[in-house]
Design an enzyme around this catalytic site. Structure first.
Site, mmCIF file in Angstrom:
data_model
loop_
_atom_site.group_PDB
_atom_site.id
_atom_site.type_symbol
_atom_site.label_atom_id
_atom_site.label_comp_id
_atom_site.label_asym_id
_atom_site.label_seq_id
_atom_site.Cartn_x
_atom_site.Cartn_y
_atom_site.Cartn_z
ATOM 1 C CG ASP A 174 -1.921 1.121 1.230
ATOM 2 O OD1 ASP A 174 -2.091 1.766 0.166
ATOM 3 O OD2 ASP A 174 -2.543 1.368 2.272
ATOM 4 C CG ASP B 279 -3.309 5.280 -3.613
ATOM 5 O OD1 ASP B 279 -2.350 4.758 -3.005
ATOM 6 O OD2 ASP B 279 -4.484 4.899 -3.487
#
Length: 457
Positions: free
Chosen positions: A122, A331
């Site tokens: 992540d 992201d």
């Protein structure tokens, strides 16, 4: 970390000499790569052979919207914290994301003897954590839990140390261990001890990599909506507890990835470190990474979006505290691209006028602008869509970066609104990033894009 790099290097030399570990040579020019596994890949334990492309897109859209809320609220709370204004839920600093909102997994080894862990990768978080024995009130996990007592290299971190202070919230337990608690928006929690351990990787080059003295969270209590196939998380964000920041100068503060298109989820994606993460070539373009709070997130400045040469200015939706830049987060864990409502409406209008195809409703109810391509053959004209980032970085989106198939012969603009309020934040998602080699240089605070075919990397 609290000790100097010189001390780290000496300790590493002694460690290697004593244990004869196969390890990456720590010098400038060294690098390694590991495999990233998309959650919908047949290699993933989350793979559902009965799912359809449309159902996967719909689920990814839901996760994207949830992550947008997470980013927005985390920035809001960081702003309140820095301004010394009252904060609600102060013990749950990052409290607005559900644990299932991720797109990629990676495997690593932990401890001595090494135990393999498959965890979430992540770029939107920092702490590395796994579930550990004993684990009371823990979510059900298919893989064996990590047993710190069975590892000869496991150590807990005392509270009142520099390392413990890196946590957004920490406390001192009865045993003087550094305790952490991370809460999530759906009331899920992970609690445990900040610790150190050896971490290892299967390098794609065939060479095993082992790295000593990595800080991670040994979770002894958890509950909530975690999936049984998730054994932990590897934070790849910009904060000091992330894997990237802890490796630091040993990888030249560089990492990169190359994501193939959605229809090739079974293809191996690459997560690169050190010299393997250098992105270069005549077609490479660079834009500054913007320092903002929280430092976990990777901020960019998106100046305008052009559609077939028509320029659409993008504002700075969160210009508080003097931040006139950094209006966009890049992201890898967000599938769709989200932009503020006013900008999105202008983009949709320009795309609509550039495509001479019948418009239809989105069968999965996610996107505003969709087209029937059943009678077009191979002569579809897609407008050139360019995201212009600061520093002169023009990222040209090919049709697969900007449009997604949501039903038979239906293509939709793969962008949704991040909100119409002043606290909305743009997100450059992973569909837009696919088939770019994207390199992060945290020393020079630069991000580099180079178009490539990530399916053959």
């Amino acid at each position: 970390m609290a000790y100097s790099f010189y001390s780290f290097a000496i300790s590493l030399f002694i460690f290697l000499f004593a244990t004869h570990l196969p390890i990456l040579a720590w010098c400038s020019g060294s690098g390694f790569s590991v495999e990233l596994i998309h959650r919908d890949s047949p290699k993933s334990p989350l793979y559902d052979p009965d799912s359809t492309h449309s159902s996967r897109i719909r689920a990814a859209a839901e996760r994207s919207r949830s992550r947008a809320i997470y980013f927005r609220n985390a920035i809001h709370k960081a702003r309140l914290s820095s301004s010394a204004l009252p904060m609600d839920d102060a013990n749950n600093f990052y409290s607005d994301i559900t644990p299932s909102n991720f797109e990629y997994l990676m495997s690593f080894y932990l401890g001595t003897p090494a135990k393999k862990v498959l965890a979430i990768a992540d770029t939107g978080s920092d702490l590395i954590w796994v579930q550990c024995v004993p684990c009371k009130e823990c979510y059900n996990q298919s893989a064996p839990l990590f047993d710190p007592q069975s590892s000869s290299t496991y150590k807990t971190i005392p509270c009142n140390t520099d390392s413990c202070s890196l946590l957004p919230q920490s406390s001192c337990g009865s045993s003087s261990h550094c305790d952490y608690q991370y809460g999530y928006g759906d009331k899920s929690i992970v609690e445990g001890y900040l610790s150190t351990e050896i971490i290892g990787f299967d390098s794609n080059g065939g060479r095993p990599i082992q790295i000593p003295t990595i800080l991670f969270g040994c979770t002894h209590q958890s509950n909530g909506t975690f999936d049984k196939n998730e054994a932990g998380l590897v934070g790849l964000g910009g904060g000091k507890l992330s894997l990237i920041r802890q490796l630091g100068s040993t990888i030249g503060n560089k990492f990169s990835y190359c994501l193939p298109s959605l229809d090739k989820t079974s293809t191996t994606s690459q997560l690169n470190f050190g010299s393997n993460a250098v992105v270069s070539g005549d077609n490479a373009i660079t834009t500054p990474l913007i320092s903002r709070s929280p430092d976990t997130f990777y901020f960019l400045s998106l100046e305008h979006i052009s559609v077939d040469g028509k320029t659409i200015i993008v504002g700075n939706p969160m210009p508080e505290n003097g931040f006139s830049q950094g209006n966009t987060i890049i992201d890898s864990g967000t599938t769709l691209t989200l932009i503020n409502d006013n900008t999105l409406q202008s983009v949709e209008s320009s795309v609509r006028s550039s495509i001479s195809l019948p418009q239809v409703n989105d069968p999965i109810g996610v996107f505003n602008l969709c087209f029937d391509v059943s009678k077009t053959g191979t002569s579809i004209h897609f407008p050139e869509i360019i995201f212009q980032f600061s520093g002169g970085a023009s990222v040209v989106l090919q049709p697969p970066n900007a449009f997604v198939e949501t039903g038979q012969d239906i293509l939709c603009l793969a962008m949704v609104s991040s909100g119409a309020t002043a606290d909305s934040i743009n997100i450059f998602g992973n569909i837009a990033q696919q088939n770019f080699h994207i390199g992060y240089d945290l020393t020079n605070m630069q991000l580099t894009f180079a178009p490539t075919n990530c399916a053959i990397q």
